[in-house]
Design an enzyme around this catalytic site. Structure first.
Site, PDB file in Angstrom:
ATOM      1  N   PRO A  94       0.961  -1.117   0.046  1.00 14.22           N
ATOM      2  CA  PRO A  94       0.105  -0.139   0.063  1.00 14.22           C
ATOM      3  C   PRO A  94       0.790   1.187  -0.050  1.00 14.22           C
ATOM      4  CG  PRO A  94      -0.265  -1.019   2.100  1.00 14.22           C
ATOM      5  CD  PRO A  94       0.548  -2.053   1.329  1.00 14.22           C
ATOM      6  N   ASN A  95       0.524   2.282  -0.755  1.00 18.00           N
ATOM      7  CA  ASN A  95       0.849   3.610  -0.546  1.00 18.00           C
ATOM      8  C   ASN A  95       2.113   3.482  -1.861  1.00 18.00           C
ATOM      9  OD1 ASN A  95      -1.120   4.927   0.753  1.00 18.00           O
ATOM     10  ND2 ASN A  95      -0.262   3.655   2.388  1.00 18.00           N
ATOM     11  N   ARG A 139       4.885  11.229  -2.930  1.00 19.57           N
ATOM     12  CA  ARG A 139       4.780  10.733  -1.251  1.00 19.57           C
ATOM     13  C   ARG A 139       6.130  11.117  -0.654  1.00 19.57           C
ATOM     14  NH1 ARG A 139       4.479   4.573   1.002  1.00 19.57           N
ATOM     15  NH2 ARG A 139       4.366   5.250   3.341  1.00 19.57           N
ATOM     16  N   TYR A 178      11.474   8.974   0.451  1.00 23.92           N
ATOM     17  CA  TYR A 178      11.106   7.931  -0.194  1.00 23.92           C
ATOM     18  C   TYR A 178      11.949   8.233  -1.803  1.00 23.92           C
ATOM     19  CZ  TYR A 178       7.908   6.022   3.119  1.00 23.92           C
ATOM     20  OH  TYR A 178       7.449   5.521   4.232  1.00 23.92           O
ATOM     21  N   ASN A 227       8.286  -5.273  -1.323  1.00 24.10           N
ATOM     22  CA  ASN A 227       8.233  -4.072  -0.482  1.00 24.10           C
ATOM     23  C   ASN A 227       6.750  -4.014   0.073  1.00 24.10           C
ATOM     24  OD1 ASN A 227       8.121  -1.749   0.781  1.00 24.10           O
ATOM     25  ND2 ASN A 227       9.058  -0.429  -0.545  1.00 24.10           N
ATOM     26  N   ALA A 272       3.509  -0.459   4.783  1.00 21.44           N
ATOM     27  CA  ALA A 272       3.376  -0.488   6.142  1.00 21.44           C
ATOM     28  C   ALA A 272       2.933  -1.682   6.794  1.00 21.44           C
ATOM     29  CB  ALA A 272       2.128   0.486   6.599  1.00 21.44           C
ATOM     30  N   GLU A 276      13.017  -9.019   1.152  1.00 20.84           N
ATOM     31  CA  GLU A 276      12.371  -8.016   1.801  1.00 20.84           C
ATOM     32  C   GLU A 276      12.988  -6.557   1.302  1.00 20.84           C
ATOM     33  OE1 GLU A 276      12.274  -7.835   5.950  1.00 20.84           O
ATOM     34  OE2 GLU A 276      10.973  -6.033   6.178  1.00 20.84           O
ATOM     35  N   HIS A 283      13.068  -2.334   1.325  1.00 18.01           N
ATOM     36  CA  HIS A 283      12.579  -0.802   1.743  1.00 18.01           C
ATOM     37  C   HIS A 283      13.202   0.192   1.064  1.00 18.01           C
ATOM     38  CE1 HIS A 283       9.776  -2.809   4.465  1.00 18.01           C
ATOM     39  NE2 HIS A 283      10.898  -3.656   4.866  1.00 18.01           N
ATOM     40  N   ARG A 338      13.845   5.298  11.634  1.00 10.83           N
ATOM     41  CA  ARG A 338      12.671   5.885  11.503  1.00 10.83           C
ATOM     42  C   ARG A 338      11.822   5.739  12.854  1.00 10.83           C
ATOM     43  NH1 ARG A 338       9.740   5.225   6.279  1.00 10.83           N
ATOM     44  NH2 ARG A 338       8.731   7.199   7.120  1.00 10.83           N
TER      45      ARG A 338
HETATM   46  C1  DQA Z   1       8.729   1.458   3.161  1.00  8.67           C
HETATM   47  C2  DQA Z   1       8.771   1.840   4.643  1.00  8.67           C
HETATM   48  C3  DQA Z   1       7.469   1.519   5.388  1.00  8.67           C
HETATM   49  O1  DQA Z   1       7.578   1.826   6.885  1.00  8.67           O
HETATM   50  C4  DQA Z   1       6.253   2.384   4.902  1.00  8.67           C
HETATM   51  O2  DQA Z   1       5.139   2.249   5.477  1.00  8.67           O
HETATM   52  C5  DQA Z   1       6.226   2.227   3.564  1.00  8.67           C
HETATM   53  C6  DQA Z   1       7.572   2.404   2.691  1.00  8.67           C
HETATM   54  C7  DQA Z   1       9.823   1.749   2.632  1.00  8.67           C
HETATM   55  O3  DQA Z   1      10.001   1.248   1.306  1.00  8.67           O
HETATM   56  O4  DQA Z   1      10.724   2.627   3.035  1.00  8.67           O
HETATM   57  O5  DQA Z   1       5.097   2.550   2.896  1.00  8.67           O
HETATM   58  O6  DQA Z   1       8.388  -0.071   2.956  1.00  8.67           O
END
Ligand code: DQA
Length: 160
Positions: free
Chosen positions: A23-24, A31, A36, A88, A91, A112, A114, A121
């Site tokens: 998500p997002n 964003r 990011y 990725n 959240a 995994e 990110h 953070r």
């Molecule tokens: C993320 C880190 C997560 O905490 C966050 O909720 C994201 C992006 C990253 O790529 O740094 O959506 O996965």
């Protein structure tokens, strides 16, 4: 892994990599660019694909806002010829036991990834509930981390 012929680094079988975004991550570019980066999701995927291509692999990608869609896609990866997953989970990383359980079922290399350094953070981001069911994690290197994640998947595949 499929072994048949097309131009690729000698001695390496082609693998089908699946890059999943949660998500997002569809909102990359707008964003929080300080965290990011300013590149959108397509650029991030292109970067990962360029590394996959360099290593002689194919890379498919999907982004889902919903946990259920990610869970279903991970289930499907068990039987659709996927050789390794890069994820990725956004959240969901921090609290989705459903994703963790789905990944645990899947007996494939799992990386995994990110963009941000989740360990530097907010406290809630320090925990990854999926890390223990993945082969390893890459975090904090922005878009470059995707190239590293593809190389990590390649290394796990070659290890067998
Ligand atoms: C993320 C880190 C997560 O905490 C966050 O909720 C994201 C992006 C990253 O790529 O740094 O959506 O996965």
């Amino acid at each position: 892994m499929a072994g048949c012929g097309r131009s690729r680094p000698r001695g390496r079988p082609i693998a089908r990599l699946l890059l999943l975004h949660g998500p997002n991550l569809s909102q990359l570019g707008v964003r929080d660019p300080a965290t990011y980066g300013s590149q959108d999701l397509a650029a991030v995927v292109d970067h990962a694909r360029a590394t996959a291509t360099e290593l002689g692999h194919d890379l498919a990608d999907e982004q889902h806002e919903a946990e259920a869609d990610l869970v279903r896609r991970i289930h499907t990866a068990r039987t659709d010829g996927t050789d390794a997953i890069l994820l990725n989970a956004g959240a969901f990383t921090h609290y989705s036991y459903a994703l963790r359980d789905a990944l645990a079922i899947l007996d494939l290399p799992k990386v995994e990834v990110h963009l941000s350094n989740i360990h530097g953070r907010e406290r809630f981001r320090h925990t990854s509930v999926i890390a223990a069911v993945c082969d390893g994690s890459v975090a904090g290197f922005g878009i470059d981390g995707y190239g590293l994640a593809v190389r990590a998947a390649d290394a796990v595949l070659r290890r067998g």
